[in-house]
Design a protein around this motif. Sequence first.
Motif, PDB file in Angstrom:
ATOM      1  N   GLU A 179      46.655  31.070  32.149  1.00 32.66           N
ATOM      2  CA  GLU A 179      47.875  31.880  32.193  1.00 32.66           C
ATOM      3  C   GLU A 179      47.523  33.344  32.419  1.00 32.66           C
ATOM      4  O   GLU A 179      48.213  34.051  33.154  1.00 32.66           O
ATOM      5  CB  GLU A 179      48.653  31.693  30.887  1.00 32.66           C
ATOM      6  CG  GLU A 179      49.265  30.301  30.741  1.00 32.66           C
ATOM      7  CD  GLU A 179      49.853  30.058  29.369  1.00 32.66           C
ATOM      8  OE1 GLU A 179      49.702  30.954  28.503  1.00 32.66           O
ATOM      9  OE2 GLU A 179      50.455  28.998  29.152  1.00 32.66           O
ATOM     10  N   GLN A 180      46.447  33.793  31.760  1.00 27.82           N
ATOM     11  CA  GLN A 180      45.995  35.168  31.998  1.00 27.82           C
ATOM     12  C   GLN A 180      45.556  35.335  33.448  1.00 27.82           C
ATOM     13  O   GLN A 180      45.690  36.415  34.021  1.00 27.82           O
ATOM     14  CB  GLN A 180      44.833  35.512  31.066  1.00 27.82           C
ATOM     15  CG  GLN A 180      45.231  35.651  29.614  1.00 27.82           C
ATOM     16  CD  GLN A 180      44.058  36.070  28.746  1.00 27.82           C
ATOM     17  OE1 GLN A 180      43.097  36.670  29.208  1.00 27.82           O
ATOM     18  NE2 GLN A 180      44.135  35.752  27.466  1.00 27.82           N
ATOM     19  N   ARG A 181      45.044  34.242  34.033  1.00 29.02           N
ATOM     20  CA  ARG A 181      44.595  34.298  35.413  1.00 29.02           C
ATOM     21  C   ARG A 181      45.739  34.703  36.349  1.00 29.02           C
ATOM     22  O   ARG A 181      45.530  35.451  37.300  1.00 29.02           O
ATOM     23  CB  ARG A 181      44.034  32.934  35.827  1.00 29.02           C
ATOM     24  CG  ARG A 181      43.626  32.865  37.290  1.00 29.02           C
ATOM     25  CD  ARG A 181      42.973  31.544  37.617  1.00 29.02           C
ATOM     26  NE  ARG A 181      42.496  31.528  38.998  1.00 29.02           N
ATOM     27  CZ  ARG A 181      41.638  30.664  39.486  1.00 29.02           C
ATOM     28  NH1 ARG A 181      41.161  29.734  38.701  1.00 29.02           N
ATOM     29  NH2 ARG A 181      41.257  30.717  40.730  1.00 29.02           N
ATOM     30  N   LYS A 182      46.946  34.211  36.055  1.00 30.90           N
ATOM     31  CA  LYS A 182      48.095  34.590  36.872  1.00 30.90           C
ATOM     32  C   LYS A 182      48.330  36.091  36.811  1.00 30.90           C
ATOM     33  O   LYS A 182      48.585  36.739  37.835  1.00 30.90           O
ATOM     34  CB  LYS A 182      49.341  33.841  36.393  1.00 30.90           C
ATOM     35  CG  LYS A 182      49.270  32.333  36.553  1.00 30.90           C
ATOM     36  CD  LYS A 182      50.519  31.666  36.000  1.00 30.90           C
ATOM     37  CE  LYS A 182      50.427  30.144  36.110  1.00 30.90           C
ATOM     38  NZ  LYS A 182      51.621  29.484  35.500  1.00 30.90           N
ATOM     39  N   THR A 183      48.220  36.637  35.583  1.00 30.97           N
ATOM     40  CA  THR A 183      48.393  38.082  35.418  1.00 30.97           C
ATOM     41  C   THR A 183      47.282  38.836  36.140  1.00 30.97           C
ATOM     42  O   THR A 183      47.525  39.855  36.798  1.00 30.97           O
ATOM     43  CB  THR A 183      48.382  38.452  33.917  1.00 30.97           C
ATOM     44  OG1 THR A 183      49.396  37.705  33.254  1.00 30.97           O
ATOM     45  CG2 THR A 183      48.621  39.936  33.722  1.00 30.97           C
ATOM     46  N   ALA A 235      47.825  38.780  39.859  1.00 33.34           N
ATOM     47  CA  ALA A 235      48.865  39.741  40.236  1.00 33.34           C
ATOM     48  C   ALA A 235      48.314  41.158  40.233  1.00 33.34           C
ATOM     49  O   ALA A 235      48.618  41.966  41.119  1.00 33.34           O
ATOM     50  CB  ALA A 235      50.050  39.621  39.277  1.00 33.34           C
ATOM     51  N   GLU A 236      47.481  41.476  39.237  1.00 34.53           N
ATOM     52  CA  GLU A 236      46.887  42.814  39.162  1.00 34.53           C
ATOM     53  C   GLU A 236      45.925  43.045  40.313  1.00 34.53           C
ATOM     54  O   GLU A 236      45.894  44.125  40.917  1.00 34.53           O
ATOM     55  CB  GLU A 236      46.164  42.976  37.817  1.00 34.53           C
ATOM     56  CG  GLU A 236      45.494  44.320  37.600  1.00 34.53           C
ATOM     57  CD  GLU A 236      46.468  45.485  37.494  1.00 34.53           C
ATOM     58  OE1 GLU A 236      46.001  46.629  37.441  1.00 34.53           O
ATOM     59  OE2 GLU A 236      47.685  45.252  37.472  1.00 34.53           O
TER      60      GLU A 236
END
Length: 347
Positions: A191-195, A198-199
């Motif tokens: 899930e952090q990977r999605k953030t 995006a960054e």
Amino acid sequence: MARALANSHNHRHSGSRYRRGEHRPLRFLQRSAIALLLTVTALVSPAGPAHAEPTLAEIEAELDAQWLKLEPVIEQYNKVHSELKANEKKAAALDEKIRPLSLQANLAADEIGEVANRYYRTGPSSELNALLRTGSPTSLADQLVVLDRISKRRQEKITAVLETRDRYLEERQALDELITKQQAQDKTLAEQRKTIDAEIKRLERARNAAYQSTGYTGGSGASGPCPAVSVGGAAGTAVRTACAQLGKPYVWGATGPNAFDCSGLTQYAWASAGVSLTHYTGTQWNQGSSVSRANAKPGDLVFFFSDLHHVGIYIGNGLMVHAPRAGQPVQMENIDNMPLAGFKRVG
């Protein structure tokens, strides 16, 4: 008297305004135009130093600073994901061991039951008769003692099988608990990977926008032959493989052949030489033996930062090949451009 003076003052003032009155509209328009021009100029003119557009060097520095925050998270994901896959593989291997042991124990138990059943239905079997030849028991009780001995022998075999199976089952249970924990970590990091993705995309857009007018696409890569120093053997194979990836894009979590992150590149390079490395910088650090900078040779892994979140493959003359970060392709670079943590020799 005061009223007269006031009337005289007003008369002079009124006269003065009257004499200038015919020029007033023109001067008013001039002043208005100047004010409007100043307002528009303030709006369209470049901002002062406090709001100046960042330079290319400042953009790169900002990206590098952001990447220092992102890459440790990426490598943590690589760590958990690699460990999860390894433990799932161990669990599958244990299942392969447990399955025949359970079957063997069940068959042995069934066999004991069959011996007893056959004895009571048809009398002593040939196996039982072989044992009876030495004792010639004449009573049912004596025969049951012999049967019990047969059962005990087979039960001992069952017990040994079950003990081995149970040991594997305990290992499997502990592994299941670990896998469950790692699956939760893997999900959280995914899930952090999605953030992160995006960054990364935001940073790439900012970089592309800043560099579009200059046509800049590089990074801080070095030029020259790759490898910088010729080397043979497995290390030579790994180095030449790394050099062959120059120009390919950085994609976090990628292990080739079309894109790489830092530990994915070193894993791919050494895999071509028959050496298996884990896709995680921390584990790769532990998979090699330490060498000093003075003794470093092409093919050695070179690590950076105190938490070891970046790695490249040394190619000699103070240079390495590495996958720097998003927006910068696989390239050669001087190892002194980042805080050096140490060298490890693998293979």
